[in-house]
Design an enzyme around this catalytic site. Sequence first.
Site, mmCIF file in Angstrom:
data_model
loop_
_atom_site.group_PDB
_atom_site.id
_atom_site.type_symbol
_atom_site.label_atom_id
_atom_site.label_comp_id
_atom_site.label_asym_id
_atom_site.label_seq_id
_atom_site.Cartn_x
_atom_site.Cartn_y
_atom_site.Cartn_z
ATOM 1 N N PRO A 69 -0.627 -6.511 5.599
ATOM 2 C CA PRO A 69 -1.561 -6.013 4.597
ATOM 3 C C PRO A 69 -2.884 -6.767 4.641
ATOM 4 O O PRO A 69 -2.921 -7.989 4.777
ATOM 5 C CB PRO A 69 -0.819 -6.277 3.281
ATOM 6 C CG PRO A 69 0.624 -6.265 3.656
ATOM 7 C CD PRO A 69 0.673 -6.875 5.029
ATOM 8 N N GLU A 70 -3.976 -6.018 4.534
ATOM 9 C CA GLU A 70 -5.316 -6.592 4.523
ATOM 10 C C GLU A 70 -5.890 -6.456 3.115
ATOM 11 O O GLU A 70 -5.177 -6.103 2.181
ATOM 12 C CB GLU A 70 -6.176 -5.906 5.579
ATOM 13 C CG GLU A 70 -5.591 -6.043 6.986
ATOM 14 C CD GLU A 70 -6.427 -5.339 8.056
ATOM 15 O OE1 GLU A 70 -7.630 -5.102 7.842
ATOM 16 O OE2 GLU A 70 -5.858 -5.018 9.121
ATOM 17 N N HIS B 291 16.373 -5.849 0.075
ATOM 18 C CA HIS B 291 15.702 -7.090 0.446
ATOM 19 C C HIS B 291 15.014 -7.752 -0.743
ATOM 20 O O HIS B 291 13.971 -8.393 -0.589
ATOM 21 C CB HIS B 291 14.696 -6.816 1.567
ATOM 22 C CG HIS B 291 15.310 -6.180 2.779
ATOM 23 N ND1 HIS B 291 16.176 -6.866 3.610
ATOM 24 C CD2 HIS B 291 15.216 -4.919 3.285
ATOM 25 C CE1 HIS B 291 16.578 -6.057 4.583
ATOM 26 N NE2 HIS B 291 16.021 -4.886 4.400
ATOM 27 N N ARG C 241 -22.359 -18.964 14.923
ATOM 28 C CA ARG C 241 -21.109 -19.079 15.669
ATOM 29 C C ARG C 241 -21.330 -18.728 17.141
ATOM 30 O O ARG C 241 -22.162 -17.891 17.475
ATOM 31 C CB ARG C 241 -20.052 -18.131 15.095
ATOM 32 C CG ARG C 241 -19.695 -18.393 13.642
ATOM 33 C CD ARG C 241 -18.903 -19.675 13.487
ATOM 34 N NE ARG C 241 -18.674 -20.000 12.085
ATOM 35 C CZ ARG C 241 -17.513 -19.805 11.449
ATOM 36 N NH1 ARG C 241 -16.494 -19.270 12.097
ATOM 37 N NH2 ARG C 241 -17.371 -20.150 10.184
#
Length: 285
Positions: free
Chosen positions: A2-3, A95, A157
């Site tokens: 999941p983002e 679960h 960067r």
Amino acid sequence: MPELPEVETVRQGLARWVTGRRISTVEVRHPRAVRRHAPGGGHFADVLAGRTVLDVRRRGKYLWLPLDSGDAVIGHLGMSGQLLMQPVDAPDETHLRVRFRFADDGPELRFVDQRTFGGLSVSAGGSELPAEIAHIARDPMDPQFSDAAFVAALRRRRTEVKRALLDQTLISGVGNIYADEALWRAGLHGARPTDALTGPAALRLLGHVRDVLGEAIKEGGTSFDALYVNVNGESGYFDRALNVYGREGLPCRRCVAPIRREAFMNRSSFSCPRCQPRPRVSLRG
């Protein structure tokens, strides 16, 4: 995994269901679910009993629930974690790892995790921002996110632009799916060197990142299987709007060239060979 849109969807659902409610008991059914809580499952349950949830907040892909004690519950969904609101008499999920019951005897909160890569922990004194996640950068949906600071840091960067988008210390919440989608919208290949980006190009890319994340949040995130669902057990629908991710060989929605898939950091990147040509410049030494 999941983002940001998926985690934000879960956050919004939890905020509606648990804010202001007092926890009566906590049942830890699998030790791996609280492995990040060093004192163990018994302590995890004891320290939360009787505490009231004040809010549900997010930093990147992490959630935290501030408590009236000044502590906070931190949660990460991992690959398959689900935070579900269920009636107290609903059958246990196969679960089910952790159960939170509330003093009002209303719907309970369940942490379900098939692969047990996610987890919960308690951050002592972490109600404002848990120290355990303070190193994670703000995300572009955060009102305090600085566009100018991000662009300056990005251009300093010496890396590839997709790697930079996945760097959670630079910008949080952006994962593989939404990086590919934003790069397609920006017409940039993921291997483009960050120090070769102009300021306006970096700002345009950030705008596309923000747009993609916002649209995905409105659709409840992206569900490719049954593992990601919101707190009501419902799937997200942004997969229907994906332009490149998972569309290898299908025509680009902009130019009809077949979408390509390339190996990237033990996973896959998807892009259009015509709209997103490989960069002619390499990383500068």
